[in-house]
Design an enzyme around this catalytic site. Structure first.
Site: not given
Ligand code: BGC
Length: 764
Positions: A312
């Site tokens: 993530d």
């Molecule tokens: C979130 C994810 C997301 C990613 C990309 C992160 O901060 O936890 O769910 O897919 O960002 O935007």
């Protein structure tokens, strides 16, 4: 021709393999189980991989955010060149900072990226990834559906699959082949700011909905022009934070993780999901991003996940700066890659590339690990057919934003909206009546869509969706502006004109009180109190003094406590975050043109400190069943509304619960049938829910747990027989040794309040 080219690739691979794989590590790769040259894609992957430099491989494992490539909000070619030629990056994510581009604009942006990758030696296409979580939500003009919590409330996986097919089509129409969806988190605390991104509190419902979305996104072949690769997130335990705050630690016993969290992912993995995103949280003190046991042994091993694993946002950096399990970035990179991470959502710089390169050079990360990661990524790129179709032409997508897709979003919203209270059948109301529409969510597209809409926090929804109806506009459109009075009364956080709202209310037949939440996601959505905000409570209480019927419309991502004034409300409609067509659906329900059929996918708590789940796992054996105001004893289980609950404008009766056998053996399945009748005078839909209760077990059994469900439609007076088949697996749980077991003895099947026993026989 086909055979010839496959043979050529094969030969090429064998020759290259024999010169390239000269040391021990390379021998490992050559014999790796993935290197199956009889599979045409695997052969292409092997051929390409064997020609790639280490820098190129590490580039494939690197994902940066679009912002890194921008200067003053515009794509900067010099920065793009650096990313592609110097660092050889394999993936980009996110929307430009200006917000959602149209498909044509996406095509332009991604064609510029393609121009650069085409100038590289291997011309490996980039895999762009996006949070298309309720429609292609980062594309201007795309159809926006209810957020996942609303989709769960439809209890209709086929409908959810159809909606997701539209999301896939419109995302690919935007030249984007990869989506960070579905969210398979199992939230334990409804305070969590990402509660609404999940399918709610039940394992089975979440699993079924997850599979529906994976199918909708991926279909049979992700190379098709209307399909994308899905990403199941966030593996694992992310929704279980003990504080209720985003990205804070979880404590989850292995047994619980195995029985509740992992099965949701397992079903999507079995359905072929192509990528998995790791949870930003930590479990029992170990950040998931360094947890080799979970990523490599469980996810890639036991669960048989063949796709690639992405971190993530910035999570390798956080191993050093937040979790403090790595003293340096180098150590953080090593730990994550060795735990099984294949791609790093870096996303702001190239430190990951530099560190990983040096780690491999120094022999601290074996080349076999890098090859495994890149192989997994390249495979998905080939499967997506990116080498042949790296960008798409919007002209090939005539159904982008089509009326039929908008109609589907409307259906999804109308099937999700859940009628939680209807005192004296106050709903539906007559179109001749006069209404006051008030409250902070009454005139806001931001509230209807929530976060991840056009931008991360969804603050631009009113601008991007200006041609869509807010709740106020939908009322005006339905019954004419002169029958609708409006004043907001309060904002989410402040009083505005409560006195005016009370004054206007005197001149109407009904008050439509629209309460809930503003747009948010992730840490900006953290709260300290699950109670609905104070100005909203005050507005509700002031209006309740007028003795006019009040229809409470909840537009919220998580169940904010309404107990202080709920008793004064005549009707309660939960809309969740219903998306761009949600207001039209709501108004059609209020006027009876649609009969509501949504059911809660979670327990709606009555008190902020009493957050039991419907299966009452932790409260059954102790505590009081009765409230005792003299002693202050609280009922042990007293939600405002229970999981699975939702009213209709008609009534249903359940009869004749029957089994094809009452005593079953472990190898048997059991067929359970029930007659459901519409006993009212309107056509309506009902969600038939089968729960099972294990009467006694070696681990305290759940009070009841959902095993199957089916949404059916019945004409007035009509009866349908519904049947479900369950087997031994549905009666199993994880025992104290960590094994899935079922134990002989009695069980109860519960459908619509009708209960009947069956038994699992002892094996001799
Ligand atoms: C979130 C994810 C997301 C990613 C990309 C992160 O901060 O936890 O769910 O897919 O960002 O935007």
């Amino acid at each position: 021709m086909r055979i010839n080219s496959t043979l050529t690739i094969l030969l090429f691979t064998i020759i290259l393999s024999s010169c390239f794989f000269s040391n021990k590590e390379n021998v490992d790769i050559a014999s790796s189980e993935n290197d199956n040259v009889s599979d045409p894609i695997e052969a292409k992957v092997s051929a390409l991989l064997s020609t790639m430099t280490l820098e190129e491989k590490i580039g494939q494992m690197t994902q940066i955010t679009f912002e890194v490539l921008e200067t003053e909000g515009k794509l900067d070619t010099a920065k793009l060149k650096e990313a592609i030629h110097k660092y050889k990056i394999g993936s980009i994510l996110n929307t430009p900072t200006s917000g959602a581009p149209t498909p044509q604009e996406w095509n332009k942006i991604l064609s510029q990226v393609l121009d650069q990758t085409n100038q590289t030696d291997k011309k490996i296409p980039l895999m762009y990834g996006i949070d298309a979580i309720h429609g292609s939500s980062y594309t201007n003009g795309a159809v926006l559906f209810p957020q996942q919590i609303g989709l769960a409330a439809t209890w209709d996986p086929d409908l959810v699959e159809k909606c997701t097919e539209v999301s896939a089509y419109e995302t690919r129409a935007s030249s984007i082949p990869w989506v960070f969806s579905p969210d398979l988190d199992l939230p334990r605390n409804p305070v969590w700011s990402r509660f609404w991104e999940s399918f709610g509190e039940d394992v089975y419902l979440s699993s079924e909905m997850g599979v529906a979305m994976v199918r909708g996104f991926q279909g049979e072949d992700i190379g098709a022009m209307s399909k994308v690769a899905a990403c199941a997130k966030h593996f694992i335990g992310y929704g279980s934070n003990t504080t209720g705050k985003d990205r804070t630690p979880s404590i989850i016993p292995d047994r619980v993780l195995k029985q509740y969290d992992i099965p949701i992912f397992k079903k999507s993995i079995d359905a072929g999901v192509k990528s998995v995103m790791i949870s930003s949280g930590e479990i029992n003190g170990v950040p998931v991003h360094v947890n080799k046991k979970l990523i490599t042994n469980v996810l890639k091993g036991e669960l048989g996940f063949k796709g690639f694993v992405v971190t993530d946002w910035e999570d390798i950096v956080y191993l050093n700066t937040r979790h403090k399990v790595a003293a340096t970035m180098r150590e953080a990179v090593k730990k994550a890659v060795m735990a099984g991470v294949d791609m790093s959502m870096v996303p702001y710089n190239y430190v990951f590339c530099d560190e990983l390169l040096s780690l491999v050079h120094d022999g601290e990360v074996p080349l076999s690990r890098i090859n495994d990661a890149v192989r997994r990524i390249l495979r998905v790129k080939y499967e997506l057919d990116l080498f042949r179709t790296p960008v798409t032409d919007p002209k090939d997508y005539p159904d982008f934003g089509s009326d039929s897709s908008v109609a589907l979003a409307y259906i999804a919203a109308s099937e999700s909206i859940t009628l939680l209270k209807n005192e004296n059948n106050v709903l539906p109301i007559s179109k001749d009546s006069k209404v006051l529409v008030t409250g902070p969510t009454a005139n806001s597209m931001k509230s209807l869509n929530g976060g991840w809409s056009y931008t991360w926090q969804g603050e631009k929804s009113d601008e991007f969706a200006k041609d869509k109806f807010t709740v106020l506009e939908a009322f005006q459109n339905k019954i004419g502006e002169d029958r609708v009075l409006y004043t907001p009364g309060v904002s989410i956080f402040e009083e505005i004109d409560i006195a005016k709202a009370s004054l206007l209310a005197r001149n109407v037949d009904y008050i439509v009180l629209c309460l809930g939440e503003h747009n948010y996601t992730e840490t900006p959505g953290d709260i300290n109190d699950l109670n609905i905000t104070k100005p909203q409570i005050k507005l509700a209480k002031e209006l309740a003094k007028l003795n006019k019927p009040i229809i409470l419309v909840l537009n919220e991502g998580r169940p904010r406590i309404i107990n202080e004034f709920e008793v004064e409300m005549d009707a309660v409609l939960q809309c969740y975050l219903p998306g761009n067509e949600g207001a039209r659906a709501l108004v059609d329900i209020v006027y009876g043109d649609v009969n509501p059929s949504g059911k809660l996918p979670y327990n709606y708590p009555r008190y902020a400190n009493s957050l039991q789940k419907y299966n009452r796992k932790y409260t059954e054996s102790i505590g009081s069943e009765e409230q005792n105001d003299d002693t202050g004893y609280a009922k042990n289980y007293d939600p405002q509304y229970e999981f699975g609950y939702g009213l209709s404008y008609t009534t249903f009766e359940y009869r004749n619960l029957g089994f094809d056998k009452v005593f079953i053996k472990k190898k048997d399945s059991i067929k359970i049938t029930i007659d459901v009748q519409n006993t009212g005078v309107r056509k309506g839909k009902e969600v038939v829910q089968l729960y099972v209760r294990d009467m006694f077990a070696s681990v305290t059994p759940e009070v009841k747990v959902l095993k199957r469900f089916k949404k059916i439609e019945l004409q007035p007076g009509e009866t349908k027989k519904v049947s479900f088949v369950i087997d031994n697996r549905d009666l199993s749980f994880v025992d104290t040794e960590g094994n899935w077991v079922s134990e002989d003895g009695e069980f109860e099947a519960i459908i619509g309040g009708v209960v009947k026993k069956f038994a699992l026989e002892k094996e001799l």
